[in-house]
Design an enzyme around this catalytic site. Structure first.
Site, mmCIF file in Angstrom:
data_model
loop_
_atom_site.group_PDB
_atom_site.id
_atom_site.type_symbol
_atom_site.label_atom_id
_atom_site.label_comp_id
_atom_site.label_asym_id
_atom_site.label_seq_id
_atom_site.Cartn_x
_atom_site.Cartn_y
_atom_site.Cartn_z
ATOM 1 N N TYR A 106 0.853 -1.190 0.000
ATOM 2 C CA TYR A 106 0.000 0.000 0.000
ATOM 3 C C TYR A 106 0.891 1.243 0.000
ATOM 4 O O TYR A 106 1.937 1.260 0.663
ATOM 5 C CB TYR A 106 -0.925 -0.004 1.219
ATOM 6 C CG TYR A 106 -2.187 0.801 1.033
ATOM 7 C CD1 TYR A 106 -3.197 0.347 0.196
ATOM 8 C CD2 TYR A 106 -2.372 2.021 1.680
ATOM 9 C CE1 TYR A 106 -4.360 1.070 0.009
ATOM 10 C CE2 TYR A 106 -3.537 2.758 1.501
ATOM 11 C CZ TYR A 106 -4.522 2.280 0.666
ATOM 12 O OH TYR A 106 -5.673 3.004 0.477
ATOM 13 N N ASN A 179 -15.525 2.793 3.371
ATOM 14 C CA ASN A 179 -16.330 2.379 2.220
ATOM 15 C C ASN A 179 -17.525 3.284 1.911
ATOM 16 O O ASN A 179 -17.650 3.761 0.785
ATOM 17 C CB ASN A 179 -16.775 0.925 2.400
ATOM 18 C CG ASN A 179 -15.604 -0.039 2.307
ATOM 19 O OD1 ASN A 179 -14.851 -0.012 1.342
ATOM 20 N ND2 ASN A 179 -15.443 -0.889 3.313
ATOM 21 N N ASP A 229 -19.008 -13.896 -12.248
ATOM 22 C CA ASP A 229 -19.739 -15.157 -12.375
ATOM 23 C C ASP A 229 -19.495 -15.999 -11.135
ATOM 24 O O ASP A 229 -18.361 -16.112 -10.654
ATOM 25 C CB ASP A 229 -19.266 -15.912 -13.623
ATOM 26 C CG ASP A 229 -19.618 -15.165 -14.896
ATOM 27 O OD1 ASP A 229 -20.791 -15.225 -15.297
ATOM 28 O OD2 ASP A 229 -18.723 -14.490 -15.455
ATOM 29 N N GLY A 299 -8.288 -2.271 -7.539
ATOM 30 C CA GLY A 299 -7.815 -3.178 -8.584
ATOM 31 C C GLY A 299 -7.749 -4.599 -8.063
ATOM 32 O O GLY A 299 -6.690 -5.220 -8.037
#
Length: 386
Positions: A106, A179, A229, A299
């Site tokens: 990070y 968030n 999926d 990402g």
């Protein structure tokens, strides 16, 4: 330890210390629930304390594989200055960025050895003598967030804490900053969205994705959502639509030349959010309208964002990035706290919700392995302190 006033760890004011030890638990609870004007006695006892209780913390001595380098350790008491506040932590989440800091990948991370965690909620336990705006029993969050929330007691200056409401589940107060605030800022900072506009996002099952759906709906903005999926995709789609998603598709659903047919009459999206990269980012770009903007804030696939030449020339798409930590360090402390209060009011009114899983701090290894995906798919793990 959680019901005491740092008994046996007070310096000066010995009589106040002896008296504080005699307060029956019931009377102490009454003082905590009393109006501020009647809580002065408890404040006297609390202010007499000069050190925190001993603490247990999740510490990593070096950067590396999180399971290998992180362990629970006992920490000694910390002395309080006159403007310090000792907070007994109630809950703190394990975010992907927390794991990235431990791994050493990070951009901004604390020097090692370090205590993990970046956000959370706690209860004021004791105060320095010069603290005026907080009282024992108040719920507070570190604002802006700060390193080291994976520990049972934290001592920081009064201005490092923001008092929050107590009439909501503690796990929401513990997770409101990283968030939900990211979702709110991205909806406000890049495009002047109007009622009837459409946004598109991948990673829709993430907490940011769930918050984007609900915050957009509250503004009359439609959302088209892309999920990976998976087994049970139909149930996931149902849950997201219950939150307010207009359309939800798996990545394989959209592997068609004319994917815009999936908009089902909605206008082409003006704004897109990408937290995955790779093919998932390409799908967001394909759905954007001419002149649209895609904002990348993560990402998770660790694959690059690839953009065709025609997307720039013929669609005039704009690519932007968003990093909450940079935004919060740009003299935004007061604005950030106002937005946190707004988000928590939505939680209280039932207009903002997301799935979390509380785990006792003593079961840190289990929560950590779940957060790392070692036990299949789980909701965000939130450590609960006793």
């Amino acid at each position: 330890m959680s019901g005491s006033i740092a008994i046996g760890r007070c310096g000066g004011g010995r009589e106040a210390t002896r008296l504080s030890q005699r307060i029956p638990p019931f009377f102490r609870r009454c003082l905590l629930s009393a109006p501020p004007g009647r809580r002065s006695l408890l404040r006297v006892f609390s202010s007499a304390c000069s050190a925190s209780p001993p603490s247990k913390a999740a510490v990593y001595d070096q950067e590396g594989p999180p399971v290998e380098v992180t362990r629970l350790v006992d920490l000694p008491p910390v002395n309080l200055s006159e403007k310090d506040v000792c907070v007994k932590m109630l809950a703190a989440p394990i975010n992907p960025s927390d794991i990235n800091r431990i791994e050493g990948v990070y951009p901004i991370r604390p020097p090692v050895p370090a205590i993990g965690g970046y956000e959370g909620v706690g209860e004021v336990f004791s105060l320095g003598s010069a603290v005026r705006n907080l009282s024992p029993g108040d719920w507070v969050i570190p604002s802006p967030p700060s390193f080291g929330t994976w520990q049972s007691y934290i001592v920081k200056p009064e201005d490092a804490w923001h008092k929050v409401r107590k009439d909501i589940p503690m796990e929401y107060a513990a997770t409101v900053t990283v968030n939900p605030l990211t979702a709110l800022r991205m909806l406000e900072d890049f495009v002047d969205l109007k009622s009837g506009d459409v946004i598109v996002q991948n990673g829709a099952t993430s907490i940011v994705g769930q918050c984007v759906i609900q915050l957009a709906r509250a503004r009359g903005v439609h959302s088209v959502n892309i999920i990976r999926d998976r087994l049970g995709a139909d149930q996931v789609i149902k849950k997201l639509k219950e939150l307010g998603a207009n359309e939800v598709y798996t990545e394989s659903d959209l592997q068609l030349k004319d994917i815009k047919a999936f908009l089902r009459g909605l206008p082409e999206p003006v704004l897109g959010f990408n937290c995955i990269g790779g093919n998932a980012a390409s799908l967001v770009l394909k759905l954007l309208r001419h002149g649209g903007t895609m904002v990348t804030y993560g990402g998770m696939s660790k694959k690059p964002v690839t953009v065709s030449t025609s997307s720039f020339i013929f669609k005039d798409l704009a690519l932007r990035g968003f990093w909450l930590q940079r935004w919060m360090t740009s003299d935004k402390a007061k604005e950030c706290r106002v937005m946190i209060d707004y988000l928590l009011s939505l939680v209280k009114d039932g207009q903002l919700k997301y799935e979390l899983q509380m785990v006792p701090f003593e079961s840190f290894d289990l929560a950590f392995s779940r957060a790392l995906g070692k036990h299949g798919s789980h909701p965000k793990q939130v450590l609960k302190f006793h």
